[in-house]
Design a protein around this motif. Structure first.
Motif, short mmCIF file in Angstrom:
data_model
loop_
_atom_site.label_atom_id
_atom_site.label_comp_id
_atom_site.label_asym_id
_atom_site.label_seq_id
_atom_site.Cartn_x
_atom_site.Cartn_y
_atom_site.Cartn_z
N MET A 1 0.82 -0.93 0.42
CA MET A 1 -0.30 -0.08 -0.13
C MET A 1 0.77 1.23 -0.49
O MET A 1 1.22 1.33 0.60
N PRO A 2 0.60 2.17 -0.60
CA PRO A 2 1.53 3.45 -0.81
C PRO A 2 0.89 4.09 0.43
O PRO A 2 0.63 4.65 1.40
N LYS A 3 2.62 5.10 0.18
CA LYS A 3 2.80 5.98 1.64
C LYS A 3 1.74 6.83 0.86
O LYS A 3 2.04 7.77 0.34
N LEU A 4 0.45 7.23 2.19
CA LEU A 4 -0.34 8.38 1.70
C LEU A 4 -0.57 9.59 3.49
O LEU A 4 0.01 8.96 4.13
N THR A 5 -0.54 10.71 2.87
CA THR A 5 -0.74 11.70 3.55
C THR A 5 -1.59 11.93 4.41
O THR A 5 -2.37 11.26 3.98
N ASP A 6 -2.40 12.98 5.68
CA ASP A 6 -3.46 12.06 6.21
C ASP A 6 -4.05 12.92 5.76
O ASP A 6 -5.12 12.70 5.54
N THR A 7 -4.21 14.57 4.82
CA THR A 7 -4.93 14.93 4.20
C THR A 7 -5.32 14.10 3.38
O THR A 7 -6.59 14.04 2.63
N GLN A 8 -4.60 13.25 2.01
CA GLN A 8 -4.57 12.26 1.58
C GLN A 8 -5.76 11.47 1.86
O GLN A 8 -6.54 11.44 1.16
N THR A 9 -5.27 10.72 2.66
CA THR A 9 -6.63 9.75 3.15
C THR A 9 -7.85 10.01 3.17
O THR A 9 -9.29 9.98 3.22
N ILE A 10 -8.12 11.46 3.81
CA ILE A 10 -9.10 11.69 3.79
C ILE A 10 -10.07 12.53 2.79
O ILE A 10 -11.45 12.01 3.02
N ILE A 11 -9.19 13.00 2.04
CA ILE A 11 -9.66 13.27 0.59
C ILE A 11 -10.61 11.80 0.09
O ILE A 11 -11.72 12.11 -0.47
N LEU A 12 -9.89 11.02 0.02
CA LEU A 12 -10.02 9.78 -0.86
C LEU A 12 -10.86 8.47 0.57
O LEU A 12 -11.78 8.42 -0.19
N SER A 13 -10.96 8.75 1.56
CA SER A 13 -11.93 8.41 2.62
C SER A 13 -13.22 9.05 2.44
O SER A 13 -14.54 8.29 2.53
N ALA A 14 -13.41 10.44 1.99
CA ALA A 14 -14.46 11.32 2.40
C ALA A 14 -15.08 10.85 0.54
O ALA A 14 -16.17 10.42 0.67
N ALA A 15 -14.31 11.19 -0.19
CA ALA A 15 -14.46 10.48 -1.80
C ALA A 15 -15.57 9.27 -1.80
O ALA A 15 -16.09 9.04 -2.65
N ALA A 16 -14.77 8.41 -0.92
CA ALA A 16 -15.38 6.50 -1.37
C ALA A 16 -16.54 6.49 -0.63
O ALA A 16 -17.73 5.62 -1.09
N GLN A 17 -16.99 7.13 0.36
CA GLN A 17 -18.89 7.34 0.87
C GLN A 17 -19.44 8.54 0.36
O GLN A 17 -20.68 8.36 1.06
N ARG A 18 -19.27 9.05 -0.71
CA ARG A 18 -20.21 9.51 -1.60
C ARG A 18 -20.53 9.16 -2.32
O ARG A 18 -19.85 8.38 -3.40
N PRO A 19 -22.01 9.65 -3.40
CA PRO A 19 -22.64 8.84 -4.64
C PRO A 19 -21.00 9.52 -5.69
O PRO A 19 -20.74 10.20 -5.23
N ASP A 20 -20.66 8.47 -6.42
CA ASP A 20 -19.88 8.81 -7.93
C ASP A 20 -18.73 8.63 -6.90
O ASP A 20 -18.20 8.86 -7.81
N ASN A 21 -18.10 8.71 -5.69
CA ASN A 21 -17.03 8.41 -5.45
C ASN A 21 -16.21 10.11 -5.75
O ASN A 21 -15.45 10.38 -6.10
N ILE A 22 -17.26 10.89 -5.58
CA ILE A 22 -16.68 12.68 -5.49
C ILE A 22 -15.66 13.02 -4.33
O ILE A 22 -16.97 12.98 -3.50
N ALA A 23 -14.65 13.76 -4.68
CA ALA A 23 -13.79 14.17 -3.84
C ALA A 23 -13.82 15.15 -3.31
O ALA A 23 -13.07 15.91 -2.50
N LEU A 24 -14.89 15.79 -3.81
CA LEU A 24 -15.32 17.12 -3.19
C LEU A 24 -17.10 17.22 -2.56
O LEU A 24 -17.39 16.25 -2.65
N PRO A 25 -17.22 18.36 -0.89
CA PRO A 25 -15.69 19.39 -0.99
C PRO A 25 -14.36 18.43 0.20
O PRO A 25 -14.13 17.35 0.70
N LEU A 26 -13.09 19.37 -0.14
CA LEU A 26 -12.02 18.66 0.12
C LEU A 26 -12.26 19.37 2.20
O LEU A 26 -13.53 19.99 1.70
N PRO A 27 -11.34 19.31 2.89
CA PRO A 27 -10.95 18.77 4.16
C PRO A 27 -11.46 20.52 3.95
O PRO A 27 -10.87 21.69 3.67
N LYS A 28 -12.23 21.25 5.45
CA LYS A 28 -11.63 22.61 5.84
C LYS A 28 -10.35 22.88 6.50
O LYS A 28 -9.69 22.25 6.33
#
Length: 176
Positions: A1-28
Motif C-alpha cells: 500500500m502506498p504511503k499517503l499523507t493524512d490529508t490525502q487519506t481524508i480526501i479519499l476516505s470522504a470520496a469513498a463515502q459519497r455518491p459517484d466517489n466525488i472528492a469534493l468538498p475538500l477538507p476544511k
C-alpha cells in the motif's frame, strides 16, 4: 500500500463515502494553492481524476472550464485501493457514470400500414422505383407534397431516398 499523507487519506476516505466517489468538498482549511498542490499530486499519482461535472445533478465544481461548464474530482480505482477499498465498487460506479452520461438512443417512428406514406415507401422500394408523376397519381398529392414527404418524413424514419434520371420516365426515386 502506498504511503499517503493524512490529508490525502481524508480526501479519499470522504470520496469513498459519497455518491459517484466525488472528492469534493475538500477538507476544511484546505484551499487555494495548498489545495491545488495536493490535488495535482493526487492526480499525478492516479488517485484522483478530473471529470466533467453534472451541473444538473448539483455536483460540486473543482474548476470552471467556461460556457457554464466545469470539472469535478472523483476518486479513481487506484485511489480507493490506496486506502484499502475494493476496486469492484469503483468499476461499478464508473460504469454507472458512463451509462448516465450517454444520451438515450432516439426512437425511430414506425409508419402505419395502409397510409399514403406506407404506399409511398412501398413504391420507392420497388426495383424500378417511382417517378413523381406515378407518386402523384397513386397518392393524390401534389408534386411538391410528394417531394416534401420524401425529403422530410422519410428522412425522419431513417430511410435514404436516392434519385436518378431515366430517359423514358424522368427523375426516378428509390429507397436505397
Amino acid at each position: 500500500m502506498p504511503k499517503l499523507t493524512d490529508t490525502q487519506t481524508i480526501i479519499l476516505s470522504a470520496a469513498a463515502q459519497r455518491p459517484d466517489n466525488i472528492a469534493l468538498p475538500l477538507p476544511k482549511g484546505l484551499h487555494g494553492a495548498a489545495a491545488k498542490k495536493v490535488v495535482d499530486i493526487m492526480i499525478g499519482r492516479g488517485w484522483l481524476e478530473e471529470v466533467d461535472a453534472n451541473l444538473q445533478k448539483g455536483e460540486p465544481l473543482w474548476r470552471e472550464t467556461g460556457d457554464g461548464h466545469g470539472t469535478t474530482l472523483i476518486a479513481t480505482a487506484d485511489g480507493l485501493e490506496a486506502i484499502g477499498i475494493e476496486p469492484v465498487v469503483v468499476r461499478t460506479m464508473a460504469a454507472i457514470r458512463k451509462h448516465r452520461d450517454e444520451p438515450p438512443a432516439p426512437k425511430r417512428p414506425i409508419p402505419r400500414a395502409g397510409t399514403k406514406q406506407a404506399m409511398l415507401i412501398e413504391m420507392l422500394q420497388r426495383p424500378e422505383g417511382a417517378a413523381i408523376a406515378e407518386i402523384v397519381e397513386a397518392t393524390g398529392w401534389q408534386s411538391h407534397t410528394a417531394r416534401g414527404a420524401m425529403s422530410g418524413a422519410l428522412k425522419k424514419l431513417g430511410l435514404v431516398v436516392t434519385s436518378a434520371k431515366v430517359e423514358e420516365r424522368g427523375r426516378v426515386y428509390r429507397i436505397s
